[in-house]
Motif scaffolding. Sequence first.
Motif, short mmCIF file in Angstrom:
data_model
loop_
_atom_site.label_atom_id
_atom_site.label_comp_id
_atom_site.label_asym_id
_atom_site.label_seq_id
_atom_site.Cartn_x
_atom_site.Cartn_y
_atom_site.Cartn_z
N PHE A 243 0.82 -1.20 0.00
CA PHE A 243 0.00 0.00 0.00
C PHE A 243 0.86 1.26 0.00
O PHE A 243 0.45 2.30 -0.52
CB PHE A 243 -0.97 -0.03 1.17
N SER A 244 2.08 1.18 0.54
CA SER A 244 3.01 2.29 0.43
C SER A 244 3.38 2.52 -1.04
O SER A 244 3.48 3.67 -1.50
CB SER A 244 4.27 2.02 1.24
N ALA A 245 3.56 1.42 -1.79
CA ALA A 245 3.88 1.54 -3.21
C ALA A 245 2.72 2.15 -3.98
O ALA A 245 2.92 3.02 -4.85
CB ALA A 245 4.23 0.16 -3.79
N PHE A 246 1.48 1.72 -3.69
CA PHE A 246 0.32 2.33 -4.33
C PHE A 246 0.27 3.83 -4.05
O PHE A 246 -0.03 4.64 -4.94
CB PHE A 246 -0.97 1.66 -3.85
N GLU A 247 0.58 4.19 -2.81
CA GLU A 247 0.56 5.61 -2.45
C GLU A 247 1.64 6.38 -3.20
O GLU A 247 1.39 7.50 -3.68
CB GLU A 247 0.74 5.76 -0.95
N LYS A 248 2.81 5.79 -3.33
CA LYS A 248 3.92 6.47 -4.00
C LYS A 248 3.63 6.75 -5.47
O LYS A 248 4.09 7.75 -6.02
CB LYS A 248 5.20 5.65 -3.86
N ILE A 249 2.89 5.86 -6.12
CA ILE A 249 2.59 6.08 -7.54
C ILE A 249 1.34 6.93 -7.73
O ILE A 249 0.92 7.20 -8.87
CB ILE A 249 2.46 4.75 -8.32
N GLY A 250 0.71 7.33 -6.64
CA GLY A 250 -0.48 8.17 -6.72
C GLY A 250 -1.71 7.43 -7.20
O GLY A 250 -2.61 8.03 -7.80
N TYR A 251 -1.79 6.13 -6.88
CA TYR A 251 -2.92 5.32 -7.33
C TYR A 251 -4.22 5.80 -6.69
O TYR A 251 -4.30 5.97 -5.48
CB TYR A 251 -2.68 3.85 -6.99
N GLN A 252 -5.26 5.99 -7.53
CA GLN A 252 -6.56 6.46 -7.05
C GLN A 252 -7.69 5.50 -7.40
O GLN A 252 -8.85 5.82 -7.21
CB GLN A 252 -6.86 7.84 -7.65
#
Length: 278
Positions: A243-252
Amino acid sequence: MSITREQISFYSSMFPGRSSAREIIQCAADFHVGGMELMNFCEELKTPDLAAAKELGALARSHGLTLPCFSVGINIIDDPKNAVEQLFGYARICAELGIPYLHHTIALNFSDPNFTEEIQAQRFQLGAECALKVCDYANSLGVRTLIEDQGFVFNGVENCLRLHHLSQEKIGFVADVGNIMFYDEKPEDFILAAGSQVCHAHIKDYHLLPGHQDGADGYCTWQGNTLQNAEIGTGSIDFEKVFSAFEKIGYQGMYALEFSGVKDMNEVERVIQFLLRH
């Protein structure tokens, strides 16, 4: 990062041996999640039946559910002409129902260990060519196609990025956080490498056991390790890193829960609460 209930969707049936889209829609409504992903391995949509899809879409939306993606499990390589035609039909369903993404596999059978590198390369090239045909047709209807990290031929960071480049960067990705483990790689590495091309996510979990486990009820990875189904949040995946990786790529986008068959319906709520804590 803060995941909301509205960002969670249901992908597969919670019930072993059952595959009714209507049943999954009702469960999604009962658990007050945000969406439900239509798929061709539900009994109502094994073929691209527009009338059936419209009925299911209307039912889902009557419960306030979003339709984030349509998933098609298909063996393009085994029967390219027929598979491409079927995918054209599913692309038309997406366009008609306003579903933005058509996600499809390329080879359901992972690979044959007896295949030479030359044969594997040929399979990759054929799959990429067919996927690009589907992509161009879907794009003409306003639908984007997505490929997930799946199997062995079309899995792993290197292979997925290669396919993306071969499609002139038109094809996007479903980040399946469990499937990448079949290739003995980590989901957070795939998410970070794919970056902004990640348009949708499938959430599942596995226990990763080193080497071949005699009598283990599971799956064999590319490097000969063993995967066993696990309740989401209890297996070997480091979801803090995911979930940190999703946050880093700006996943919405949405997070589609992929169940392998729950022990009881309390598991569904436990999994939802697990995501909500992230």
